[in-house]
Design a protein around this motif. Structure first.
Motif, PDB file in Angstrom:
ATOM      1  N   LYS A   1     -55.872  26.827  92.638  1.00 21.06           N
ATOM      2  CA  LYS A   1     -55.460  25.501  93.095  1.00 21.06           C
ATOM      3  C   LYS A   1     -53.937  25.472  93.250  1.00 21.06           C
ATOM      4  N   PRO A   2     -53.404  24.528  94.040  1.00 20.52           N
ATOM      5  CA  PRO A   2     -51.958  24.488  94.307  1.00 20.52           C
ATOM      6  C   PRO A   2     -51.124  24.389  93.028  1.00 20.52           C
ATOM      7  N   ALA A   3     -49.945  24.985  93.057  1.00 20.09           N
ATOM      8  CA  ALA A   3     -49.055  24.987  91.891  1.00 20.09           C
ATOM      9  C   ALA A   3     -48.712  23.571  91.452  1.00 20.09           C
ATOM     10  N   LEU A   4     -48.651  22.648  92.420  1.00 21.02           N
ATOM     11  CA  LEU A   4     -48.273  21.263  92.117  1.00 21.02           C
ATOM     12  C   LEU A   4     -49.205  20.609  91.109  1.00 21.02           C
ATOM     13  N   ILE A   5     -50.496  20.987  91.127  1.00 14.00           N
ATOM     14  CA  ILE A   5     -51.455  20.338  90.220  1.00 14.00           C
ATOM     15  C   ILE A   5     -51.920  21.266  89.102  1.00 14.00           C
ATOM     16  N   GLN A   6     -51.304  22.439  88.985  1.00 11.94           N
ATOM     17  CA  GLN A   6     -51.568  23.259  87.808  1.00 11.94           C
ATOM     18  C   GLN A   6     -50.825  22.640  86.625  1.00 11.94           C
ATOM     19  N   ASN A   7     -51.398  22.727  85.448  1.00 13.03           N
ATOM     20  CA  ASN A   7     -50.833  22.071  84.256  1.00 13.03           C
ATOM     21  C   ASN A   7     -50.697  20.560  84.468  1.00 13.03           C
ATOM     22  N   LEU A   8     -51.675  19.990  85.197  1.00 15.82           N
ATOM     23  CA  LEU A   8     -51.609  18.569  85.545  1.00 15.82           C
ATOM     24  C   LEU A   8     -51.608  17.674  84.314  1.00 15.82           C
ATOM     25  N   HIS A   9     -52.390  18.040  83.314  1.00 11.05           N
ATOM     26  CA  HIS A   9     -52.471  17.214  82.109  1.00 11.05           C
ATOM     27  C   HIS A   9     -51.105  17.065  81.453  1.00 11.05           C
ATOM     28  N   GLU A  10     -50.418  18.190  81.291  1.00 12.68           N
ATOM     29  CA  GLU A  10     -49.101  18.151  80.654  1.00 12.68           C
ATOM     30  C   GLU A  10     -48.111  17.331  81.478  1.00 12.68           C
ATOM     31  N   ARG A  11     -48.173  17.468  82.807  1.00 12.77           N
ATOM     32  CA  ARG A  11     -47.246  16.748  83.666  1.00 12.77           C
ATOM     33  C   ARG A  11     -47.489  15.242  83.620  1.00 12.77           C
ATOM     34  N   MET A  12     -48.762  14.851  83.574  1.00  7.98           N
ATOM     35  CA  MET A  12     -49.073  13.416  83.520  1.00  7.98           C
ATOM     36  C   MET A  12     -48.679  12.819  82.175  1.00  7.98           C
ATOM     37  N   VAL A  13     -48.868  13.580  81.095  1.00  7.34           N
ATOM     38  CA  VAL A  13     -48.448  13.118  79.769  1.00  7.34           C
ATOM     39  C   VAL A  13     -46.932  12.943  79.727  1.00  7.34           C
ATOM     40  N   GLU A  14     -46.200  13.923  80.275  1.00  6.33           N
ATOM     41  CA  GLU A  14     -44.737  13.836  80.316  1.00  6.33           C
ATOM     42  C   GLU A  14     -44.277  12.624  81.112  1.00  6.33           C
TER      43      GLU A  14
ATOM     44  N   ILE B   1     -62.673  16.518  87.117  1.00 11.32           N
ATOM     45  CA  ILE B   1     -62.052  16.264  88.419  1.00 11.32           C
ATOM     46  C   ILE B   1     -60.528  16.358  88.324  1.00 11.32           C
ATOM     47  N   PHE B   2     -59.949  15.885  87.243  1.00  9.08           N
ATOM     48  CA  PHE B   2     -58.494  15.909  87.109  1.00  9.08           C
ATOM     49  C   PHE B   2     -57.970  17.294  86.729  1.00  9.08           C
ATOM     50  N   TYR B   3     -58.658  17.987  85.847  1.00 12.75           N
ATOM     51  CA  TYR B   3     -58.085  19.202  85.285  1.00 12.75           C
ATOM     52  C   TYR B   3     -58.777  20.494  85.708  1.00 12.75           C
ATOM     53  N   ASP B   4     -59.937  20.371  86.373  1.00 14.68           N
ATOM     54  CA  ASP B   4     -60.595  21.566  86.893  1.00 14.68           C
ATOM     55  C   ASP B   4     -61.216  21.278  88.266  1.00 14.68           C
ATOM     56  N   PRO B   5     -60.451  20.664  89.191  1.00 13.48           N
ATOM     57  CA  PRO B   5     -60.993  20.342  90.517  1.00 13.48           C
ATOM     58  C   PRO B   5     -61.276  21.622  91.290  1.00 13.48           C
ATOM     59  N   ARG B   6     -62.299  21.589  92.156  1.00 13.04           N
ATOM     60  CA  ARG B   6     -62.672  22.798  92.876  1.00 13.04           C
ATOM     61  C   ARG B   6     -62.625  22.653  94.399  1.00 13.04           C
ATOM     62  N   HIS B   7     -62.655  21.428  94.925  1.00 11.54           N
ATOM     63  CA  HIS B   7     -62.638  21.268  96.376  1.00 11.54           C
ATOM     64  C   HIS B   7     -61.203  21.088  96.873  1.00 11.54           C
ATOM     65  N   PRO B   8     -60.811  21.743  97.964  1.00 10.33           N
ATOM     66  CA  PRO B   8     -59.445  21.597  98.485  1.00 10.33           C
ATOM     67  C   PRO B   8     -59.056  20.148  98.800  1.00 10.33           C
ATOM     68  N   TYR B   9     -60.028  19.313  99.170  1.00  7.51           N
ATOM     69  CA  TYR B   9     -59.706  17.906  99.423  1.00  7.51           C
ATOM     70  C   TYR B   9     -59.329  17.202  98.126  1.00  7.51           C
ATOM     71  N   THR B  10     -60.044  17.506  97.050  1.00  8.03           N
ATOM     72  CA  THR B  10     -59.699  16.943  95.742  1.00  8.03           C
ATOM     73  C   THR B  10     -58.313  17.422  95.320  1.00  8.03           C
ATOM     74  N   TRP B  11     -58.008  18.690  95.600  1.00  4.07           N
ATOM     75  CA  TRP B  11     -56.658  19.206  95.321  1.00  4.07           C
ATOM     76  C   TRP B  11     -55.607  18.369  96.058  1.00  4.07           C
ATOM     77  N   SER B  12     -55.894  18.042  97.306  1.00  4.94           N
ATOM     78  CA  SER B  12     -54.948  17.262  98.103  1.00  4.94           C
ATOM     79  C   SER B  12     -54.776  15.848  97.557  1.00  4.94           C
ATOM     80  N   LEU B  13     -55.884  15.209  97.159  1.00  7.77           N
ATOM     81  CA  LEU B  13     -55.791  13.864  96.589  1.00  7.77           C
ATOM     82  C   LEU B  13     -54.957  13.876  95.305  1.00  7.77           C
ATOM     83  N   LEU B  14     -55.177  14.872  94.461  1.00 10.49           N
ATOM     84  CA  LEU B  14     -54.422  14.982  93.217  1.00 10.49           C
ATOM     85  C   LEU B  14     -52.946  15.268  93.497  1.00 10.49           C
ATOM     86  N   SER B  15     -52.679  16.101  94.498  1.00  8.04           N
ATOM     87  CA  SER B  15     -51.292  16.414  94.859  1.00  8.04           C
ATOM     88  C   SER B  15     -50.553  15.186  95.366  1.00  8.04           C
TER      89      SER B  15
END
Length: 361
Positions: free
Chosen positions: A332-345, A246-260
């Motif tokens: 998926k939106p650019a904001l949540i691409q590479n989400l793992h690295e961004r959250m670690v940072e 769900i965090f690193y390979d989300p597929r639904h646009p609503y999940t993308w929005s929640l993560l964003s």
């Protein structure tokens, strides 16, 4: 696929409410499995149906609510068939317990803290008053109440919000439940206390061997404790999978929005992402994908036909036409691409700030 035992199985469940002569369809054909020993997070905006769904597991729907179709199988028992409070006595609290968002609504303000825990122990375990007091103090200690024996006779108003939430957890554990439903238990608490309560629930789940359902509107809250996540929208489960999926390979646009919308992704001086529009009215039949009017990736088919639940992996499913082989490829939106690295940072930056702040004191 999993080799874990299914402790609770929901199949094609719907929940309606009669409101001033109209029918509100709060839950719409939901199916889900709960595996023994796991922590399942149910995530979505307010009004998405998270709490209504889990209230059916303990028979706590309001009097105008009912189940028109579907089944809830708990260890071989069909909970949707239980109608009266007497029928629920062996389930509610004893087998499936709930921690609510505001502990003061769960505690009696004119009874002492200790007596409220002891009452539950006497009722559900049949112990004497002396035995119940000893166990109550032990539970208070285990849930992080300092000087528990001395504070046994305190009243709820003498405790902070975080301390009261710990007491509510102790009361739930006094029932020895197999499933613990945590209904936004940290929302009203500050970030530091919130983290402590989350850590406590995780530790206690391992120690007391219960299965956890964690309800929240904030995906960030469950990142460290959930094994699997079910995302709800307008009374439907629209995506579910493991925490990493769900965090690193989300597929639904609503999940993308929640993560964003995660606060962790906000930049200094920048605006936090918010989902445009509002959820649809649950009084009306929804044609097509319920999220389509708010979805920048919506196609014509989204406004005409409700998408099926597409399989991504053996553990990951999403209810979106974007997964149809005929759909155009969409990233998926650019904001949540590479989400793992961004959250670690971001996590490392917070740790550094805490250390620097500590040195300055």
């Amino acid at each position: 696929m999993t080799d874990k035992k299914t402790i609770l199985k929901v199949d094609d469940l719907s929940v309606n409410f009669q409101v001033r002569g109209r029918t509100l369809k709060a839950i719409h054909h939901v199916s889900m499995d709960l595996y023994e020993g796991e922590t399942l997070a149910i995530v979505g905006e307010s009004g998405s149906g998270k709490s209504v769904l889990t209230r059916t597991f303990t028979g706590m729907l309001e009097s105008n609510g009912y189940i028109p179709n579907g089944t809830i199988d708990y260890d071989g028992q069909h909970l949707e068939k239980l109608k009266k409070d007497k029928d629920w006595e062996g389930i509610r609290g004893k087998e499936i317990a709930t921690i609510f968002q505001e502990p003061m609504t769960s505690l009696d303000p004119i009874k002492t803290i200790g007596s409220q825990i002891a009452e539950v122990i006497i009722k559900h375990q049949g112990k004497s008053k002396k035995e119940a007091k000893a166990e109550a103090i032990s539970l208070m200690e285990r849930t992080g109440i300092p000087n528990a024996a001395d504070r046994y006779s305190d009243y709820p108003f003498e405790y902070s919000g975080g301390m009261r939430q710990r007491i509510v957890i102790a009361i739930a554990l006094a029932c020895h439940p197999k499933i613990l439903i945590c209904d936004e238990p940290t929302t009203a608490l500050d970030v530091t206390i919130q983290a402590q309560i989350l850590d406590l629930i995780k530790e206690l789940a391992q120690e007391f061997h219960f299965t956890t359902i964690f309800i929240t509107h904030d995906l960030g809250v469950v990142a460290a404790i959930a094994d699997r996540i079910a995302v709800m929208y307008s009374g439907r489960i629209i995506e579910y999978g493991t925490c990493d999926e769900i965090f690193y390979d989300p597929r639904h646009p609503y999940t993308w929005s929640l993560l964003s919308s995660l606060p962790q992704l906000a930049t200094k001086g920048g605006e936090l992402f918010s989902i445009p529009g509002t959820p649809p009215s649950l009084y009306h039949d929804i044609v097509g994908d319920a999220f389509a009017p708010r979805d920048p990736y919506a196609m014509k088919v989204d406004f005409k036909a409700d998408p099926p639940m597409f399989k991504v992996t053996d553990t990951h499913y999403a209810k979106t036409w974007l997964l149809d082989p005929r759909a155009p490829k969409t990233e998926k939106p650019a904001l949540i691409q590479n989400l793992h690295e961004r959250m670690v940072e971001q996590h490392e930056a917070v740790k550094t700030a805490d250390i620097v702040g500590g040195e300055r004191k």
